[in-house]
Write a protein that holds these residues in place. Sequence first.
Motif, PDB file in Angstrom:
ATOM      1  N   THR A 274      12.885   8.675  -2.255  1.00  0.00           N
ATOM      2  CA  THR A 274      12.874   7.708  -1.200  1.00  0.00           C
ATOM      3  C   THR A 274      12.154   6.416  -1.295  1.00  0.00           C
ATOM      4  O   THR A 274      12.542   5.505  -0.675  1.00  0.00           O
ATOM      5  N   TRP A 275      11.067   6.777  -1.939  1.00  0.00           N
ATOM      6  CA  TRP A 275       9.919   6.102  -1.868  1.00  0.00           C
ATOM      7  C   TRP A 275       9.329   5.621  -3.297  1.00  0.00           C
ATOM      8  O   TRP A 275       9.426   6.546  -3.781  1.00  0.00           O
ATOM      9  N   LEU A 276       8.463   4.409  -3.370  1.00  0.00           N
ATOM     10  CA  LEU A 276       8.120   3.932  -4.401  1.00  0.00           C
ATOM     11  C   LEU A 276       6.389   3.516  -3.596  1.00  0.00           C
ATOM     12  O   LEU A 276       5.957   2.953  -3.240  1.00  0.00           O
ATOM     13  N   ASP A 277       5.701   4.178  -4.524  1.00  0.00           N
ATOM     14  CA  ASP A 277       4.357   3.762  -4.338  1.00  0.00           C
ATOM     15  C   ASP A 277       3.355   3.936  -5.173  1.00  0.00           C
ATOM     16  O   ASP A 277       3.266   3.586  -6.290  1.00  0.00           O
ATOM     17  N   ALA A 278       2.920   1.663  -5.029  1.00  0.00           N
ATOM     18  CA  ALA A 278       2.404   1.133  -6.316  1.00  0.00           C
ATOM     19  C   ALA A 278       0.700   1.135  -5.852  1.00  0.00           C
ATOM     20  O   ALA A 278       0.202   1.123  -4.777  1.00  0.00           O
ATOM     21  N   ALA A 279       0.266   0.908  -7.228  1.00  0.00           N
ATOM     22  CA  ALA A 279      -0.914   0.943  -7.491  1.00  0.00           C
ATOM     23  C   ALA A 279      -1.944  -0.216  -8.111  1.00  0.00           C
ATOM     24  O   ALA A 279      -0.749   0.325  -9.366  1.00  0.00           O
ATOM     25  N   LEU A 280      -2.483  -0.526  -8.130  1.00  0.00           N
ATOM     26  CA  LEU A 280      -3.379  -1.486  -8.928  1.00  0.00           C
ATOM     27  C   LEU A 280      -5.131  -0.898  -9.595  1.00  0.00           C
ATOM     28  O   LEU A 280      -4.984   0.418  -9.273  1.00  0.00           O
ATOM     29  N   ALA A 281      -4.375  -0.971 -10.810  1.00  0.00           N
ATOM     30  CA  ALA A 281      -5.563   0.396 -12.117  1.00  0.00           C
ATOM     31  C   ALA A 281      -6.723  -0.247 -10.635  1.00  0.00           C
ATOM     32  O   ALA A 281      -7.978   0.785 -11.335  1.00  0.00           O
ATOM     33  N   GLU A 282      -7.311  -1.422 -11.147  1.00  0.00           N
ATOM     34  CA  GLU A 282      -8.846  -1.836 -10.803  1.00  0.00           C
ATOM     35  C   GLU A 282      -8.589  -2.196  -8.813  1.00  0.00           C
ATOM     36  O   GLU A 282      -7.628  -2.723  -8.342  1.00  0.00           O
ATOM     37  N   GLY A 283     -10.085  -1.372  -8.799  1.00  0.00           N
ATOM     38  CA  GLY A 283      -9.720  -1.620  -6.724  1.00  0.00           C
ATOM     39  C   GLY A 283      -8.973  -0.278  -6.680  1.00  0.00           C
ATOM     40  O   GLY A 283      -8.629   0.296  -7.121  1.00  0.00           O
ATOM     41  N   CYS A 284      -8.835  -0.551  -5.114  1.00  0.00           N
ATOM     42  CA  CYS A 284      -8.017   0.999  -4.310  1.00  0.00           C
ATOM     43  C   CYS A 284      -6.687  -0.388  -3.476  1.00  0.00           C
ATOM     44  O   CYS A 284      -6.911   0.037  -2.653  1.00  0.00           O
ATOM     45  N   VAL A 285      -5.853  -0.962  -3.963  1.00  0.00           N
ATOM     46  CA  VAL A 285      -5.199  -1.258  -3.452  1.00  0.00           C
ATOM     47  C   VAL A 285      -4.190  -0.704  -3.925  1.00  0.00           C
ATOM     48  O   VAL A 285      -3.386  -0.110  -4.832  1.00  0.00           O
ATOM     49  N   CYS A 286      -3.493  -0.154  -3.091  1.00  0.00           N
ATOM     50  CA  CYS A 286      -2.282   0.520  -3.122  1.00  0.00           C
ATOM     51  C   CYS A 286      -1.196  -0.115  -1.712  1.00  0.00           C
ATOM     52  O   CYS A 286      -1.354  -0.745  -0.848  1.00  0.00           O
ATOM     53  N   GLN A 287       0.360   0.518  -2.066  1.00  0.00           N
ATOM     54  CA  GLN A 287       0.862  -0.483  -1.215  1.00  0.00           C
ATOM     55  C   GLN A 287       2.413   0.820  -1.151  1.00  0.00           C
ATOM     56  O   GLN A 287       2.910   1.067  -2.246  1.00  0.00           O
ATOM     57  N   ARG A 288       3.234   0.844   0.256  1.00  0.00           N
ATOM     58  CA  ARG A 288       4.683   1.880  -0.624  1.00  0.00           C
ATOM     59  C   ARG A 288       5.466   0.619  -0.193  1.00  0.00           C
ATOM     60  O   ARG A 288       5.800   0.020   1.046  1.00  0.00           O
ATOM     61  N   PHE A 289       6.578   1.087  -0.862  1.00  0.00           N
ATOM     62  CA  PHE A 289       7.918   0.303  -0.698  1.00  0.00           C
ATOM     63  C   PHE A 289       9.153   1.872  -0.903  1.00  0.00           C
ATOM     64  O   PHE A 289       8.937   2.315  -1.622  1.00  0.00           O
ATOM     65  N   ALA A 290      10.805   1.224   0.224  1.00  0.00           N
ATOM     66  CA  ALA A 290      11.467   1.919   0.151  1.00  0.00           C
ATOM     67  C   ALA A 290      12.114   1.728  -1.348  1.00  0.00           C
ATOM     68  O   ALA A 290      12.583   0.551  -1.813  1.00  0.00           O
ATOM     69  N   ASN A 291      12.475   2.701  -1.915  1.00  0.00           N
ATOM     70  CA  ASN A 291      13.530   3.242  -2.845  1.00  0.00           C
ATOM     71  C   ASN A 291      14.969   2.192  -2.838  1.00  0.00           C
ATOM     72  O   ASN A 291      16.265   3.141  -3.029  1.00  0.00           O
ATOM     73  N   THR A 292      14.835   1.571  -2.537  1.00  0.00           N
ATOM     74  CA  THR A 292      16.423   0.671  -1.997  1.00  0.00           C
ATOM     75  C   THR A 292      16.340  -0.733  -2.768  1.00  0.00           C
ATOM     76  O   THR A 292      15.038  -1.278  -3.518  1.00  0.00           O
ATOM     77  N   ALA A 293      17.523  -1.616  -2.560  1.00  0.00           N
ATOM     78  CA  ALA A 293      17.335  -2.727  -3.393  1.00  0.00           C
ATOM     79  C   ALA A 293      16.183  -3.944  -2.693  1.00  0.00           C
ATOM     80  O   ALA A 293      15.703  -4.804  -3.336  1.00  0.00           O
ATOM     81  N   SER A 294      15.899  -3.716  -1.267  1.00  0.00           N
ATOM     82  CA  SER A 294      15.088  -4.634  -0.487  1.00  0.00           C
ATOM     83  C   SER A 294      13.990  -4.016  -0.689  1.00  0.00           C
ATOM     84  O   SER A 294      12.807  -4.895  -1.239  1.00  0.00           O
ATOM     85  N   GLY A 295      13.545  -2.754  -1.173  1.00  0.00           N
ATOM     86  CA  GLY A 295      12.063  -2.622  -1.121  1.00  0.00           C
ATOM     87  C   GLY A 295      12.031  -2.317  -2.639  1.00  0.00           C
ATOM     88  O   GLY A 295      10.897  -3.179  -2.419  1.00  0.00           O
ATOM     89  N   ILE A 296      12.675  -2.335  -3.436  1.00  0.00           N
ATOM     90  CA  ILE A 296      11.258  -3.282  -4.993  1.00  0.00           C
ATOM     91  C   ILE A 296      11.728  -4.632  -5.099  1.00  0.00           C
ATOM     92  O   ILE A 296      10.983  -5.009  -5.652  1.00  0.00           O
ATOM     93  N   ALA A 297      12.104  -5.811  -4.519  1.00  0.00           N
ATOM     94  CA  ALA A 297      12.325  -6.959  -4.166  1.00  0.00           C
ATOM     95  C   ALA A 297      11.236  -7.109  -3.625  1.00  0.00           C
ATOM     96  O   ALA A 297      10.463  -7.659  -4.344  1.00  0.00           O
ATOM     97  N   GLN A 298      10.906  -5.865  -2.921  1.00  0.00           N
ATOM     98  CA  GLN A 298       9.438  -6.326  -1.937  1.00  0.00           C
ATOM     99  C   GLN A 298       8.626  -6.083  -2.743  1.00  0.00           C
ATOM    100  O   GLN A 298       7.025  -6.389  -3.124  1.00  0.00           O
ATOM    101  N   LEU A 299       9.331  -4.963  -3.857  1.00  0.00           N
ATOM    102  CA  LEU A 299       8.117  -4.870  -4.800  1.00  0.00           C
ATOM    103  C   LEU A 299       7.523  -5.458  -5.852  1.00  0.00           C
ATOM    104  O   LEU A 299       6.278  -5.807  -6.269  1.00  0.00           O
ATOM    105  N   LEU A 300       8.769  -6.187  -6.389  1.00  0.00           N
ATOM    106  CA  LEU A 300       8.087  -7.331  -7.423  1.00  0.00           C
ATOM    107  C   LEU A 300       7.174  -8.529  -6.576  1.00  0.00           C
ATOM    108  O   LEU A 300       6.211  -8.938  -7.300  1.00  0.00           O
ATOM    109  N   ALA A 301       7.701  -8.648  -5.332  1.00  0.00           N
ATOM    110  CA  ALA A 301       6.630 -10.006  -4.805  1.00  0.00           C
ATOM    111  C   ALA A 301       5.263  -9.541  -5.018  1.00  0.00           C
ATOM    112  O   ALA A 301       4.575 -10.673  -5.096  1.00  0.00           O
ATOM    113  N   TRP A 302       5.264  -8.332  -4.161  1.00  0.00           N
ATOM    114  CA  TRP A 302       3.972  -7.358  -4.339  1.00  0.00           C
ATOM    115  C   TRP A 302       3.242  -7.451  -5.622  1.00  0.00           C
ATOM    116  O   TRP A 302       1.963  -8.072  -5.643  1.00  0.00           O
TER     117      TRP A 302
END
Length: 315
Positions: A18-46
């Motif tokens: 259902t979900w995609l959790d993204a995090a940067l290797a440096e720092g503590c920057v994380c964000q959750r996106f829906a595992n859908t077409a629109s969620g993946i588009a938001q992931l790419l922009a992020w």
Amino acid sequence: MKQVEYNIVCAGLDIGKTWLDAALAEGCVCQRFANTASGIAQLLAWLRSHGVTRIGMEASGNYERDAREALEAAAFEVVVHQPQEVRAFARFKRLRAKSDKIDAALIAKATAQWEGMVARRDKDLIEMAEILTLYEQVSDMLAQARTMAEHHRLQVVCEVQAELVSQLVRHKQGLMATILRRIRQRTDLVARFDLLRSLPGVGLVVAAVLVIRMPELGALKSGQAASLLGVAPFDRDSGAMKGMRFITGGRARPRTFVYLAALAAKRMKGGFKAFAEKLLSAGKPPKVAIVAVMRKLIEAANIVLKRQSLWIQRA
């Protein structure tokens, strides 16, 4: 020597149904996106907003497929880790806590430490691999159905079982015909296919499997093909103790087909048969001889593709 610095911003992606959790290797920057077409588009922009160029993820039973295809289409470098690799990295870092957010950050850090080469995937090979997987599953079902048929005596049961076997045979033949047809539609793939077919013991099916499952062949150094397939023996020495060599890891699916090719190659007149007989006469167990032939065969496959010349069988 001049030092070259690489400024690669890495991120990690923890894949869920259902979900995609993204995090940067440096720092503590994380964000959750829906595992859908629109969620993946938001992931790419992020990812773009944070300057990410390389992103790592775990193989997750094909739940990662849509995200991976979108990332590769958007020119991101995608590294797919095996789950045990990430867990080993966590043990090395002495990290015991586990959550989707923590896993994403862990994958990001593992990706930042990764030193391999990122290769773009071939869309046609991805699709053919899916057909090939179904071919392998149907083959397993056919073998099971034939075994079950040996134990039936009741006429009505035998008729149903015979029809099932017949259907599976048709599906198996149709799937392989589809694979071979798609290979022949591309000049680069059919060239690789024909070169592999020149090897002893390598028939239509084995050549197709190697074209689809091992696209790296022809670009590997000596010994790397055997290691990639999982037939390279690894040292187990410590101090004065010299342990037995064992094979481990590698790609199980193509290894099964190379095993069948090796069984055929060691019976055919020529170098592979002589090589196997030499090992057996030296007291090597039959299984060791077969694995050695597999190793010799996959290295030969790498050579013919690298040289772009047919294998010449020597007596």
